[in-house]
Design a protein around this motif. Structure first.
Motif, PDB file in Angstrom:
ATOM      1  N   PHE A  91     122.191 -33.200 142.657  1.00 51.19           N
ATOM      2  CA  PHE A  91     122.684 -34.135 141.643  1.00 51.19           C
ATOM      3  C   PHE A  91     123.818 -34.980 142.209  1.00 51.19           C
ATOM      4  N   GLN A  92     124.735 -34.356 142.934  1.00 51.10           N
ATOM      5  CA  GLN A  92     125.850 -35.095 143.522  1.00 51.10           C
ATOM      6  C   GLN A  92     125.357 -36.100 144.558  1.00 51.10           C
ATOM      7  N   LEU A 151     115.262 -31.179 136.905  1.00 53.63           N
ATOM      8  CA  LEU A 151     114.424 -32.287 136.459  1.00 53.63           C
ATOM      9  C   LEU A 151     113.910 -32.012 135.049  1.00 53.63           C
ATOM     10  N   LEU A 152     114.200 -32.928 134.127  1.00 53.47           N
ATOM     11  CA  LEU A 152     113.773 -32.773 132.741  1.00 53.47           C
ATOM     12  C   LEU A 152     113.021 -34.015 132.286  1.00 53.47           C
ATOM     13  N   SER A 153     111.861 -33.795 131.676  1.00 52.51           N
ATOM     14  CA  SER A 153     111.127 -34.869 130.994  1.00 52.51           C
ATOM     15  C   SER A 153     111.370 -34.704 129.502  1.00 52.51           C
ATOM     16  N   VAL A 154     111.776 -35.796 128.839  1.00 54.18           N
ATOM     17  CA  VAL A 154     112.089 -35.716 127.416  1.00 54.18           C
ATOM     18  C   VAL A 154     111.373 -36.828 126.660  1.00 54.18           C
ATOM     19  N   MET A 155     111.058 -36.553 125.405  1.00 54.83           N
ATOM     20  CA  MET A 155     110.509 -37.547 124.502  1.00 54.83           C
ATOM     21  C   MET A 155     111.657 -38.186 123.735  1.00 54.83           C
ATOM     22  N   ALA A 156     111.780 -39.512 123.856  1.00 52.36           N
ATOM     23  CA  ALA A 156     112.795 -40.255 123.100  1.00 52.36           C
ATOM     24  C   ALA A 156     112.081 -40.952 121.956  1.00 52.36           C
ATOM     25  N   ARG A 157     112.046 -40.316 120.830  1.00 52.84           N
ATOM     26  CA  ARG A 157     111.291 -40.831 119.689  1.00 52.84           C
ATOM     27  C   ARG A 157     112.015 -42.004 119.036  1.00 52.84           C
ATOM     28  N   GLY A 158     111.263 -43.065 118.788  1.00 54.82           N
ATOM     29  CA  GLY A 158     111.795 -44.233 118.104  1.00 54.82           C
ATOM     30  C   GLY A 158     112.769 -45.060 118.901  1.00 54.82           C
ATOM     31  N   ILE A 159     112.941 -44.762 120.191  1.00 60.42           N
ATOM     32  CA  ILE A 159     113.974 -45.425 120.983  1.00 60.42           C
ATOM     33  C   ILE A 159     113.686 -46.911 121.171  1.00 60.42           C
ATOM     34  N   LEU A 210     112.020 -39.264 145.727  1.00 58.41           N
ATOM     35  CA  LEU A 210     112.269 -38.021 146.458  1.00 58.41           C
ATOM     36  C   LEU A 210     112.652 -36.892 145.511  1.00 58.41           C
ATOM     37  N   VAL A 211     113.552 -37.180 144.597  1.00 56.49           N
ATOM     38  CA  VAL A 211     114.008 -36.158 143.655  1.00 56.49           C
ATOM     39  C   VAL A 211     112.877 -35.730 142.734  1.00 56.49           C
ATOM     40  N   VAL A 212     112.076 -36.690 142.263  1.00 56.92           N
ATOM     41  CA  VAL A 212     110.982 -36.372 141.342  1.00 56.92           C
ATOM     42  C   VAL A 212     109.937 -35.472 142.001  1.00 56.92           C
ATOM     43  N   VAL A 213     109.576 -35.748 143.261  1.00 57.02           N
ATOM     44  CA  VAL A 213     108.481 -35.006 143.886  1.00 57.02           C
ATOM     45  C   VAL A 213     108.922 -33.646 144.423  1.00 57.02           C
ATOM     46  N   HIS A 214     110.246 -33.431 144.585  1.00 52.23           N
ATOM     47  CA  HIS A 214     110.662 -32.200 145.257  1.00 52.23           C
ATOM     48  C   HIS A 214     111.453 -31.234 144.380  1.00 52.23           C
ATOM     49  N   THR A 215     111.838 -31.642 143.179  1.00 48.97           N
ATOM     50  CA  THR A 215     112.675 -30.773 142.362  1.00 48.97           C
ATOM     51  C   THR A 215     111.921 -30.262 141.139  1.00 48.97           C
ATOM     52  N   ASP A 216     112.539 -29.297 140.453  1.00 46.69           N
ATOM     53  CA  ASP A 216     111.945 -28.714 139.252  1.00 46.69           C
ATOM     54  C   ASP A 216     113.050 -28.445 138.241  1.00 46.69           C
ATOM     55  N   GLN A 217     112.745 -27.642 137.226  1.00 50.28           N
ATOM     56  CA  GLN A 217     113.728 -27.365 136.180  1.00 50.28           C
ATOM     57  C   GLN A 217     114.661 -26.221 136.585  1.00 50.28           C
ATOM     58  N   GLU A 218     115.283 -26.394 137.731  1.00 48.62           N
ATOM     59  CA  GLU A 218     116.303 -25.463 138.210  1.00 48.62           C
ATOM     60  C   GLU A 218     117.527 -26.272 138.619  1.00 48.62           C
ATOM     61  N   PRO A 219     118.724 -25.800 138.286  1.00 41.98           N
ATOM     62  CA  PRO A 219     119.923 -26.568 138.630  1.00 41.98           C
ATOM     63  C   PRO A 219     120.217 -26.550 140.122  1.00 41.98           C
ATOM     64  N   LEU A 221     123.309 -36.422 128.718  1.00 43.93           N
ATOM     65  CA  LEU A 221     122.053 -36.227 127.995  1.00 43.93           C
ATOM     66  C   LEU A 221     122.183 -35.034 127.053  1.00 43.93           C
ATOM     67  N   THR A 222     121.794 -35.231 125.806  1.00 49.02           N
ATOM     68  CA  THR A 222     121.728 -34.144 124.840  1.00 49.02           C
ATOM     69  C   THR A 222     120.272 -34.009 124.400  1.00 49.02           C
ATOM     70  N   ALA A 223     119.718 -32.807 124.569  1.00 54.67           N
ATOM     71  CA  ALA A 223     118.292 -32.614 124.300  1.00 54.67           C
ATOM     72  C   ALA A 223     118.035 -31.199 123.808  1.00 54.67           C
ATOM     73  N   TYR A 224     116.914 -31.054 123.119  1.00 54.17           N
ATOM     74  CA  TYR A 224     116.436 -29.740 122.703  1.00 54.17           C
ATOM     75  C   TYR A 224     115.502 -29.239 123.800  1.00 54.17           C
ATOM     76  N   VAL A 225     115.963 -28.285 124.573  1.00 56.45           N
ATOM     77  CA  VAL A 225     115.241 -27.789 125.748  1.00 56.45           C
ATOM     78  C   VAL A 225     114.646 -26.423 125.427  1.00 56.45           C
ATOM     79  N   LYS A 226     113.318 -26.342 125.589  1.00 58.48           N
ATOM     80  CA  LYS A 226     112.622 -25.084 125.353  1.00 58.48           C
ATOM     81  C   LYS A 226     112.087 -24.541 126.670  1.00 58.48           C
ATOM     82  N   ALA A 227     112.289 -23.264 126.902  1.00 63.57           N
ATOM     83  CA  ALA A 227     111.801 -22.634 128.134  1.00 63.57           C
ATOM     84  C   ALA A 227     110.290 -22.709 128.210  1.00 63.57           C
ATOM     85  N   GLN A 228     109.775 -22.812 129.431  1.00 59.33           N
ATOM     86  CA  GLN A 228     108.339 -22.824 129.713  1.00 59.33           C
ATOM     87  C   GLN A 228     107.642 -24.067 129.168  1.00 59.33           C
ATOM     88  N   ARG A 229     108.396 -25.112 128.867  1.00 61.74           N
ATOM     89  CA  ARG A 229     107.779 -26.353 128.407  1.00 61.74           C
ATOM     90  C   ARG A 229     108.066 -27.460 129.403  1.00 61.74           C
TER      91      ARG A 229
END
Length: 251
Positions: A114-115, A32-40, A100-109, A59-67
């Motif tokens: 996903f399938q 699960l990733l939250s991203v800022m889409a600037r100017g979208i 369901l996915v939002v409340v139960h998952t985190d930033q782990e694959p 999705l292409t994003a700049y992902v920083k650990a612990q953020r």
């Protein structure tokens, strides 16, 4: 910092300021990733990024650990799933799967989650009108099973005895499966007979060819199971879905 690319499904979008959005994706490679889409919100016309809820793409994003919030570079849509928005019931089913996915998952694959998410959304968009109710419930069960909480329907969760083909029993929500007739004595959990057990097995594996005569009862059992094993409080999307499902005399 180099950007990363991963297959992703857009689950939620919120406006941020006058020009941007905060998007929540479930991704195959980063969870699960939250991203800022600037100017979208200012982009339009040919070449503009397609950001419909429940759309799949790269999705292409700049992902920083612990953020908790990252920066989106691009989203190349491969499937918009616009058909989900044409039906309130289809959209409600997709919203339940997404919540369901939002409340139960985190930033782990978790590729299996996903399938299950993609297959459930595809099914909700593609099935005929007569199977939408079943697809709504099946989609949620498939995601729950991908979490590792598949219901036990073949043997008693208390004594381990195989359930007979004509055996009446109950569904122990706390234990996560069916009780045999003997262990059901004194239980007030939902009653499940052989037909209901077969329907549950089919729904959990994504099969929609089994007639679903009591969709609201199935949703009530699913909701109770989720509260015990997945989410600590009722999900708003499941409550809304319950208002839309046909009553027994209409099913």
């Amino acid at each position: 910092m180099a950007p990363v690319s991963t297959p992703a499904v857009l689950l939620r979008a919120h406006a941020f300021g006058e020009t941007s959005r905060i998007l929540r994706f479930y991704t195959r490679d980063h969870g699960l990733l939250s991203v800022m889409a600037r100017g979208i919100r200012t982009r339009s016309g040919k070449g503009a990024t397609t950001l419909d809820t429940f759309a799949s793409g790269e999705l292409t994003a700049y992902v920083k650990a612990q953020r908790d919030l990252h920066t989106m570079k691009d989203f190349a849509c491969t499937r918009s799933r616009g058909g989900l928005g044409a039906s309130v019931l289809r959209f409600a089913g997709a919203s339940a799967v997404a919540e369901l996915v939002v409340v139960h998952t985190d930033q782990e694959p978790h590729p299996e989650v996903f399938q299950a998410l993609e297959e459930s959304l595809d099914s909700l968009e593609e099935v005929g009108d007569g199977q939408v109710a079943a697809a709504c419930i099946s989609g949620a069960w498939r995601v729950v099973a991908a979490f590792g909480f598949a219901p036990e329907m073949d043997q008693c969760v208390r004594c381990g005895a195989p359930l007979g083909p004509q055996e009446m029993g109950r569904f122990d929500l706390a234990a996560g499966g069916a009780l045999c007739q003997a262990c059901s004595e004194g239980s007030h959990d939902p009653r499940v007979g052989p037909r209901a057990r077969e329907q549950l097995r089919a729904l959990a594996r994504g099969a929609l060819d089994v007639p679903l005569s009591h969709p609201r009862r199935h949703l009530a059992l699913l909701s109770g199971f989720i509260e015990f094993h997945v989410a600590p409080r009722p999900l708003k999307s499941l409550a809304f879905l319950g208002e839309l499902l046909p009553r027994e005399e209409e099913a």
